[in-house]
Design an enzyme around this catalytic site. Sequence first.
Site, PDB file in Angstrom:
ATOM      1  N   GLU A  90      26.993  13.466   5.950  1.00  0.00           N
ATOM      2  CA  GLU A  90      26.170  13.980   6.816  1.00  0.00           C
ATOM      3  C   GLU A  90      26.989  14.523   7.958  1.00  0.00           C
ATOM      4  O   GLU A  90      26.598  15.580   8.530  1.00  0.00           O
ATOM      5  CB  GLU A  90      25.221  12.895   7.408  1.00  0.00           C
ATOM      6  CG  GLU A  90      24.131  12.282   6.586  1.00  0.00           C
ATOM      7  CD  GLU A  90      23.265  13.504   6.167  1.00  0.00           C
ATOM      8  OE1 GLU A  90      22.830  14.290   7.331  1.00  0.00           O
ATOM      9  OE2 GLU A  90      22.852  14.014   4.954  1.00  0.00           O
ATOM     10  N   SER A 479     -21.765 -35.326  -0.684  1.00  0.00           N
ATOM     11  CA  SER A 479     -21.287 -36.945  -0.580  1.00  0.00           C
ATOM     12  C   SER A 479     -19.750 -37.193  -0.124  1.00  0.00           C
ATOM     13  O   SER A 479     -19.384 -38.173   0.091  1.00  0.00           O
ATOM     14  CB  SER A 479     -21.776 -37.337  -1.902  1.00  0.00           C
ATOM     15  OG  SER A 479     -22.931 -37.704  -2.116  1.00  0.00           O
TER      16      SER A 479
END
Length: 815
Positions: A90, A479
């Site tokens: 770059e 229950s």
Amino acid sequence: MRFILRLFGWLFAAGAIVFVIGAAVAGGLLWHYSKDLPDSAQLRNYEPPVMTRVHAGDGSLIAEFARERRLYLPIQAVPKLVIDAYLSAEDKNFYKHVGVDPEGLVRAAITNFRNRAAGRRPQGASTITQQVAKNFLVGSEQNIERKIREALVALRIESTYSKDKILELYLNEIYLGAPAPGQGSYGIAAAALNYFGKSVHELNLHEAAYLAALPKAPTDLHPFRNRERAIERRNYVIDRMVENGFVKREIGETAKKQPLGVNPRTVSPNNIAAGYFAEEIRRELQDRYGEKKLLEGGLSVRATVDPKMQLMARKALVDGLVRFDEARGWRGAIQKLELSARDWGLAIGELPVLGDVAPWRLAVVLDVAGDGARLGLHPLRETSGHLKNDRETVTLGAEGIKWTRRARVSQAVAVGDVVYVEPMENRPGQVRLRQLPEVNGAITVMDPFSGRVLAMVGGFSHDQSEFNRATQAMRQPGSSFKPFVYATALDNGYTPSSIVLDAPVEIDQGGGLGMWRPDNYDGKSTGPRTLRYGIQFSKNLMTVRLAKDVGMPLIAEYARRFGVYDDMLPVLSMSLGAGETTVMRMTAGYAMLVNGGKKIRPTLIDRIQDRWGATIFRHDQRVCEGCSADKWADQREPRLIDNRDQVLDPLTAYQMVSIMESVVNAGTATVVKSVGKPLAGKTGTTNDAKDVWFVGFSPDLAVGVYMGFDKPKSLGTSATAGQYAAPIFRDFMMAALKDKPATPFRVPAGIKLIRVDPKTGMRSGGEGGILEAFKPGTAPPDSYSVIGAAGDGLTPFSVAPGGGRAVGSGTGGLY
């Protein structure tokens, strides 16, 4: 001579005028383009969007949440090899120029002039600093004005920040493409993971060069769609690294011969069947911090999930759901494909598939002959995310349809049917027919001492339904709520030897609603019985009488303490579990019974750290006394101070544990006894068997199981929790405790174990007696007395209007 002097004077004056005009024009242009320039100082406090990552208890990654998949890496942590690759690709003069590179501009102009006839893409001359200016401050619009503004901002950036800071911003911001669907990579750290499954420190030369090649055109350099172009550009970067002296030529030549080696990682919560777990964490993070912090804040979350237990829990739940579903027969194919004019591979490849039901595979029936069928499997995905084109076929025989109640394969499937199949063990190429169960359920596994959720499965398939039945489904516990009624009694003067009448009872609901007459599951009553018997065989009549005697307001308070309900209506039907709660809440409540009555907060998260590593949330709030000492100076050892609330007397908690052991050993859940380890728990079956539960524990694990239809309907006229929910608990505990010793439940100091007659609750010196746990100052009674008896002890007792008003049409648990 005079003429020459005049000429030079004239030229000098003209030049000066031109210079002044040019300077004025340049100054004007500079002022024009600079007046609205963004302030480069805003980069000082810039925090790029960083994804949130969730790790399991063992450190493995289970989920990521992000808009941009980015991990932020300080420049000091970036390897020199990676920096050299990006500078070569770059901006080789990055550490020399002042933000704009004149040499680069000239070189790009010459190159573009030479290539003008070749139709090649023009070579850019933007420096890394200019790219930072473009990405952060200027924008990417392509025109001369934007380029001038970009250059000016670049000059400002260079005067404000160090080169290393500028490079750090660049390397963490750039977009580097997506090697597979859903893997868009921002910054080098995320790209290294997504492309190669490595950290940046593990990258070799050809991998670093490929990543450095991507910023120019990540889509054009896709590793699978444009492999040759990608290799060409990678090799160009390697050549530049050699040319710049970063790499020796022979090493560079060797690297250029390497394949790309891209191997996209697969990060999915489904890897450990943790879809429900990850989604629950996502919701909690969003509620706690907001969506922006969740998707951009770079949070690091350490989840409580144990991957091994998570897989065990999912298998146990799925097996239980499939057992129930397959017992009701084969419902037929999911859909039908017309294969006559189509390639079956393409046809089935277009169908949506559940990704978290492995080892099940979607398949289409290609032909049926005799007592067998040939099926084509839905193609698996390659690492690139694309479907493989492998046209894999398998065989379905008589063994694979045995459960369907069909005599022959041809009676179960036909050509074009789309079905799920599962490979048969030790029979390569053979499969078993499967169907997605209509019934659903959930399982939660918790550390009872800390509240850490070790496993949670909220349904058969998260891909099929994201609704989490462990945390979001409000259902009657039936229950399985009864232990909290009995714990309230034991904590308030009752003993395990207390006798309660198991006989018919009727309750005036008031308001013209008539009488409520609860009944036991079997429709029978057994007369006076001890508290242990009432839990062991889940006696509704005993529970209602006990609740009446204790008082529903007090039971409601204990239910709140245990976290089962926030504000329970204090009516008698609630004692049978008629209220609605979640599997998570019930599991946490049972955990407080086995941990000695200590308050716990269920959590799926151990710790959260921000992007800088600072801890911003920690579940464990205990204080460590002496942990901050600078050095050892013969002081006391550091110790954790447990300041959690005590919701139940530890001795009461053990009494309940002891009573609930009998549910497994000789009560409604004897199917669990085959695990062969000390276990306790309670079944729960609601009216019409619309929901079945089993919640229980070992000394170190609390587990809650629920099964039912999402749109409530009966599981069957004779369905019970012991038949359907308890086996799921059994299967999980069998796997989780396989290599663990048979550890007994912890008996707290002060408990006295006295042998009593299981029928009368009085002392027993002979055979048939059982050891019952008593607190200090209590003992088996010397005389026989019955709670709830009226007159001769057989007459139904009544409750005045309003004393036991039922809730809606449901009256809770039966068994």
